[in-house]
Motif scaffolding. Structure first.
Motif, PDB file in Angstrom:
ATOM      1  N   ALA A 258       3.755  10.326  -9.390  1.00 18.95           N
ATOM      2  CA  ALA A 258       3.026  10.639 -10.619  1.00 18.95           C
ATOM      3  C   ALA A 258       2.415  12.040 -10.539  1.00 18.95           C
ATOM      4  O   ALA A 258       2.452  12.804 -11.511  1.00 18.95           O
ATOM      5  N   GLU A 259       1.879  12.404  -9.373  1.00 24.68           N
ATOM      6  CA  GLU A 259       1.296  13.738  -9.203  1.00 24.68           C
ATOM      7  C   GLU A 259       2.372  14.815  -9.279  1.00 24.68           C
ATOM      8  O   GLU A 259       2.183  15.861  -9.904  1.00 24.68           O
TER       9      GLU A 259
ATOM     10  N   HIS B 120       0.837  -1.205   0.000  1.00 27.93           N
ATOM     11  CA  HIS B 120       0.000   0.000   0.000  1.00 27.93           C
ATOM     12  C   HIS B 120       0.869   1.251   0.000  1.00 27.93           C
ATOM     13  O   HIS B 120       0.597   2.212  -0.720  1.00 27.93           O
TER      14      HIS B 120
ATOM     15  N   ARG C  29       3.294  15.317 -12.864  1.00 25.60           N
ATOM     16  CA  ARG C  29       2.267  16.096 -13.574  1.00 25.60           C
ATOM     17  C   ARG C  29       2.400  17.577 -13.252  1.00 25.60           C
ATOM     18  O   ARG C  29       2.339  18.426 -14.140  1.00 25.60           O
TER      19      ARG C  29
ATOM     20  N   VAL D  63       2.243   1.830  -3.438  1.00 25.86           N
ATOM     21  CA  VAL D  63       1.229   2.396  -4.337  1.00 25.86           C
ATOM     22  C   VAL D  63       1.067   3.885  -4.052  1.00 25.86           C
ATOM     23  O   VAL D  63       0.983   4.702  -4.973  1.00 25.86           O
ATOM     24  N   GLU D  64       1.021   4.252  -2.768  1.00 29.57           N
ATOM     25  CA  GLU D  64       0.899   5.667  -2.407  1.00 29.57           C
ATOM     26  C   GLU D  64       2.106   6.464  -2.890  1.00 29.57           C
ATOM     27  O   GLU D  64       1.962   7.577  -3.391  1.00 29.57           O
TER      28      GLU D  64
ATOM     29  N   ALA E 166       4.060   5.755  -5.434  1.00 29.05           N
ATOM     30  CA  ALA E 166       3.991   5.856  -6.892  1.00 29.05           C
ATOM     31  C   ALA E 166       2.976   6.916  -7.307  1.00 29.05           C
ATOM     32  O   ALA E 166       3.225   7.697  -8.230  1.00 29.05           O
ATOM     33  N   ALA E 167       1.848   6.973  -6.616  1.00 23.83           N
ATOM     34  CA  ALA E 167       0.832   7.982  -6.929  1.00 23.83           C
ATOM     35  C   ALA E 167       1.362   9.381  -6.632  1.00 23.83           C
ATOM     36  O   ALA E 167       1.124  10.322  -7.398  1.00 23.83           O
ATOM     37  N   ALA E 168       2.091   9.536  -5.538  1.00 23.26           N
ATOM     38  CA  ALA E 168       2.662  10.836  -5.189  1.00 23.26           C
ATOM     39  C   ALA E 168       3.688  11.267  -6.233  1.00 23.26           C
ATOM     40  O   ALA E 168       3.727  12.442  -6.630  1.00 23.26           O
TER      41      ALA E 168
END
Length: 105
Positions: free
Chosen positions: A29-30, A19, A33, A22-23, A25-27
């Motif tokens: 990616a943001e 988990h 961006r 995943v968090e 990786a999401a951070a």
């Protein structure tokens, strides 16, 4: 001895680590961006600053401060304020004065 509690609790650390991965990786990616957005909008902000510097005969920080104040006062994103400012300026300047091709007669 293998108890029920031991059998059900062992996956928890692995699941927690997954988990967290995943968090993370999401951070990332943001953040990626946001950096891409910043690179795309930097040019128009610099153009607006240049126009303001020429019009007001001021330095880059003062020109930036004008854009920021306008952005805050109107509750419009800085990049959108800068784009509107550049668009309005370009609409008032003849094409031949901008260094581009002259408008057809």
């Amino acid at each position: 001895m293998d108890t029920q509690a031991e059998r059900t609790s062992w996956p928890a650390p692995a699941a927690r680590h997954a988990h967290e991965g995943v968090e993370a990786a999401a951070a990332l990616a943001e953040e990626n961006r946001q950096l891409r957005d910043a690179l795309q909008t930097r040019g128009v902000i610099e153009q607006a600053k240049g126009v303001l510097m020429a019009q007001r005969r001021c330095g880059p920080q003062e020109a930036f401060d004008v854009l920021v104040t306008l952005s805050q006062d109107t509750n419009v994103k800085l990049r959108d304020v800068a784009q509107a400012f550049v668009d309005e300026f370009l609409a008032t300047v003849p094409a031949e004065s901008r260094g581009g091709p002259a408008a057809p007669a």
